[in-house]
Design a protein around this motif. Structure first.
Motif, PDB file in Angstrom:
ATOM      1  N   LYS A   1     -28.930-127.577  24.606  1.00 19.39           N
ATOM      2  CA  LYS A   1     -29.946-128.129  23.551  1.00 19.39           C
ATOM      3  C   LYS A   1     -31.002-127.010  23.493  1.00 19.39           C
ATOM      4  N   MET A   2     -31.770-126.919  22.136  1.00 16.10           N
ATOM      5  CA  MET A   2     -32.662-125.901  21.902  1.00 16.10           C
ATOM      6  C   MET A   2     -33.897-126.573  21.185  1.00 16.10           C
ATOM      7  N   ASN A   3     -34.887-126.027  21.506  1.00  9.52           N
ATOM      8  CA  ASN A   3     -36.134-126.330  20.712  1.00  9.52           C
ATOM      9  C   ASN A   3     -36.559-125.428  19.591  1.00  9.52           C
ATOM     10  N   ILE A   4     -36.601-125.919  18.247  1.00 11.57           N
ATOM     11  CA  ILE A   4     -36.742-124.890  17.258  1.00 11.57           C
ATOM     12  C   ILE A   4     -37.987-125.653  16.303  1.00 11.57           C
TER      13      ILE A   4
ATOM     14  N   VAL B   1     -30.990-133.586  17.338  1.00  7.72           N
ATOM     15  CA  VAL B   1     -31.173-134.519  18.491  1.00  7.72           C
ATOM     16  C   VAL B   1     -32.508-135.323  18.435  1.00  7.72           C
ATOM     17  N   ASN B   2     -33.579-134.700  17.858  1.00 10.79           N
ATOM     18  CA  ASN B   2     -34.809-135.361  17.854  1.00 10.79           C
ATOM     19  C   ASN B   2     -35.616-134.617  16.973  1.00 10.79           C
TER      20      ASN B   2
ATOM     21  N   GLN C   1     -33.537-135.590   9.735  1.00 11.44           N
ATOM     22  CA  GLN C   1     -33.307-136.702  10.549  1.00 11.44           C
ATOM     23  C   GLN C   1     -32.579-136.409  11.904  1.00 11.44           C
ATOM     24  N   LYS C   2     -32.324-137.279  12.924  1.00 12.29           N
ATOM     25  CA  LYS C   2     -31.774-137.357  13.944  1.00 12.29           C
ATOM     26  C   LYS C   2     -30.283-137.542  13.454  1.00 12.29           C
ATOM     27  N   GLY C   3     -29.360-136.824  13.760  1.00 11.21           N
ATOM     28  CA  GLY C   3     -28.092-136.571  13.614  1.00 11.21           C
ATOM     29  C   GLY C   3     -27.664-135.705  12.592  1.00 11.21           C
ATOM     30  N   ASP C   4     -28.491-135.200  11.615  1.00  7.87           N
ATOM     31  CA  ASP C   4     -28.218-134.071  10.714  1.00  7.87           C
ATOM     32  C   ASP C   4     -27.597-132.843  11.249  1.00  7.87           C
TER      33      ASP C   4
ATOM     34  N   VAL D   1     -32.335-129.493  18.939  1.00  7.33           N
ATOM     35  CA  VAL D   1     -30.924-129.553  18.374  1.00  7.33           C
ATOM     36  C   VAL D   1     -29.912-129.191  19.527  1.00  7.33           C
ATOM     37  N   GLU D   2     -28.589-129.588  18.966  1.00  4.97           N
ATOM     38  CA  GLU D   2     -27.713-129.260  20.037  1.00  4.97           C
ATOM     39  C   GLU D   2     -26.582-128.593  19.625  1.00  4.97           C
ATOM     40  N   VAL D   3     -26.212-127.274  20.262  1.00  6.08           N
ATOM     41  CA  VAL D   3     -25.469-126.369  19.879  1.00  6.08           C
ATOM     42  C   VAL D   3     -24.078-126.562  20.753  1.00  6.08           C
ATOM     43  N   LYS D   4     -22.915-126.501  19.724  1.00  7.89           N
ATOM     44  CA  LYS D   4     -21.624-126.528  20.670  1.00  7.89           C
ATOM     45  C   LYS D   4     -21.399-125.116  20.940  1.00  7.89           C
TER      46      LYS D   4
END
Length: 89
Positions: free
Chosen positions: A75-78, A58-59, A42-45, A67-70
């Motif tokens: 942002k990446m789409n996987i 993120v979604n 889910q979003k936030g995991d 996903v969002e990578v530090k």
């Protein structure tokens, strides 16, 4: 003669049963657990991909996850199949 054929059949049956209970059944159970984990994202995991990337979800859009990578919040789409594990909070 017939007793030895029955004994041989029993030995082969035992070997097949051992392969099922020690190799096939645990592998199917593990696949099912991984599929349930991937479908529960889910979003936030926080996740770890099969490539070792730690990211925050993120979604979720069907089979794709954004996903969002530090550290730069990239942002990446996987794909869902690329997720190895959920990080415990």
């Amino acid at each position: 003669m017939q007793g030895s054929a029955l004994f041989t059949f029993a030995i082969y049956g035992g070997i097949i049963a051992m392969f099922y209970f020690f190799f096939i059944r645990p592998q199917n159970k593990q696949k099912k657990e991984i599929e349930l984990m991937r479908n529960s994202i889910q979003k936030g995991d926080e996740i770890v991909t099969i490539g070792g990337i730690n990211a925050k979800v993120v979604n979720v859009e069907g089979d794709n996850i954004i996903v969002e990578v530090k550290p730069n919040d990239t942002k990446m789409n996987i794909k869902k199949w690329a997720v190895r594990q959920l990080v415990e909070k």
